[in-house]
Design a protein around this motif. Structure first.
Motif, short mmCIF file in Angstrom:
data_model
loop_
_atom_site.label_atom_id
_atom_site.label_comp_id
_atom_site.label_asym_id
_atom_site.label_seq_id
_atom_site.Cartn_x
_atom_site.Cartn_y
_atom_site.Cartn_z
N TRP A 176 8.36 12.87 -5.49
CA TRP A 176 9.33 12.27 -4.61
C TRP A 176 10.33 11.77 -5.27
N ARG A 177 11.52 11.36 -4.97
CA ARG A 177 12.65 10.80 -5.36
C ARG A 177 13.34 9.88 -4.77
N ASP A 178 13.36 9.68 -3.46
CA ASP A 178 13.91 8.84 -2.46
C ASP A 178 13.17 8.26 -1.30
N TYR A 179 13.46 7.22 -0.67
CA TYR A 179 12.82 6.67 0.50
C TYR A 179 13.73 6.33 1.46
N ALA A 180 13.27 6.10 2.54
CA ALA A 180 14.17 5.32 3.58
C ALA A 180 13.14 4.84 4.72
N MET A 181 13.60 3.36 4.90
CA MET A 181 12.88 2.67 6.17
C MET A 181 13.87 2.44 7.29
N ARG A 204 -4.60 8.09 2.22
CA ARG A 204 -5.61 9.02 1.56
C ARG A 204 -5.29 10.54 1.83
N VAL A 205 -4.80 10.76 2.82
CA VAL A 205 -4.32 12.21 3.09
C VAL A 205 -3.53 12.69 2.05
N LEU A 206 -2.47 11.93 1.75
CA LEU A 206 -1.65 12.16 0.62
C LEU A 206 -2.17 12.48 -0.76
N ASP A 207 -3.15 11.90 -1.13
CA ASP A 207 -3.96 12.35 -2.58
C ASP A 207 -4.06 13.73 -2.72
N SER A 208 -4.43 14.26 -1.67
CA SER A 208 -4.78 15.76 -1.87
C SER A 208 -3.44 16.51 -2.25
N LYS A 209 -2.28 16.09 -2.04
CA LYS A 209 -0.99 16.61 -2.12
C LYS A 209 -0.73 16.18 -3.68
N LEU A 210 -1.06 15.35 -4.35
CA LEU A 210 -0.85 15.00 -5.57
C LEU A 210 -1.62 15.76 -6.86
N ILE A 211 -2.84 16.27 -6.24
CA ILE A 211 -3.99 16.99 -7.41
C ILE A 211 -3.14 18.37 -7.40
N ARG A 212 -2.93 18.93 -8.83
CA ARG A 212 -2.30 19.98 -9.09
C ARG A 212 -3.37 20.71 -9.76
N ALA A 213 -3.21 22.27 -9.66
CA ALA A 213 -4.47 22.99 -10.56
C ALA A 213 -3.94 22.93 -11.84
N VAL A 214 -4.93 22.80 -12.70
CA VAL A 214 -4.73 22.89 -13.97
C VAL A 214 -5.15 24.21 -14.69
N ASP A 215 -3.97 24.93 -15.41
CA ASP A 215 -4.30 26.16 -16.08
C ASP A 215 -5.21 25.79 -17.33
N ALA A 274 0.92 -1.32 0.00
CA ALA A 274 0.11 -0.11 0.02
C ALA A 274 0.88 1.29 -0.05
N ILE A 275 1.80 1.32 0.89
CA ILE A 275 2.94 2.33 0.80
C ILE A 275 3.53 2.43 -0.33
N LEU A 276 4.18 1.51 -0.99
CA LEU A 276 4.95 1.64 -2.21
C LEU A 276 3.97 2.03 -3.40
N SER A 277 2.66 1.76 -3.30
CA SER A 277 1.83 1.96 -4.70
C SER A 277 1.48 3.70 -4.40
N VAL A 278 1.42 4.12 -3.23
CA VAL A 278 1.38 5.69 -3.13
C VAL A 278 2.70 6.17 -3.55
N TYR A 279 3.79 5.80 -2.90
CA TYR A 279 5.09 6.19 -3.42
C TYR A 279 5.24 6.07 -4.92
N GLY A 280 4.71 5.09 -5.57
CA GLY A 280 5.03 5.12 -7.20
C GLY A 280 4.37 6.17 -7.85
N ARG A 281 3.12 6.35 -7.35
CA ARG A 281 2.52 7.47 -7.95
C ARG A 281 3.31 8.82 -8.03
N PHE A 282 3.47 9.05 -6.81
CA PHE A 282 4.31 10.31 -6.47
C PHE A 282 5.77 10.59 -7.38
N VAL A 283 6.26 9.33 -7.11
CA VAL A 283 7.40 9.53 -8.31
C VAL A 283 7.10 9.62 -9.73
#
Length: 113
Positions: free
Chosen positions: A38-43, A100-111, A24-33
């Protein structure tokens, strides 16, 4: 004959993400990459907490930390998303719902023209 290393065994003194949680975490991470955010992660797997940190660049502080704290499972929920400034953005019992709180961070305004 050389002795082979013993098979991997989980350390009972450390909190870890299981396969479904990590998926689940890597799915969200992949969308942001894919979006170039996002470009890197650590565990980190510690005694009381497992942490997945995401970075814009490897040399920066983490933008977000996704934490699993089993001791909070009965009260507030074991999972939390924490911002760079330490604010808890979302906490709960269901990891997918918390992410899901991160989903709103991925939405960008489109001109529009």
């Amino acid at each position: 004959m050389l002795n082979a290393a013993p098979p991997f065994q989980a350390d009972p003194d450390r909190v870890v993400f299981d396969r479904q949680e990590l998926s689940a975490i890597l799915s969200v991470y992949g969308r942001f990459v894919a979006a170039g955010e996002w470009r890197d992660y650590a565990m980190s797997f510690l005694r009381d907490v497992a942490v997945f940190s995401v970075f814009r660049r490897a040399t920066e502080h983490p933008l977000y930390r996704i934490e699993k704290r089993p001791r909070l499972r009965a009260a507030q929920g074991a999972y939390a998303v924490i911002a760079m400034d330490g604010r808890i953005l979302k906490r709960g019992h269901d990891l997918r719902q918390v992410l899901r709180v991160l989903d709103s961070k991925l939405i960008r305004a489109v001109d529009q023209p």
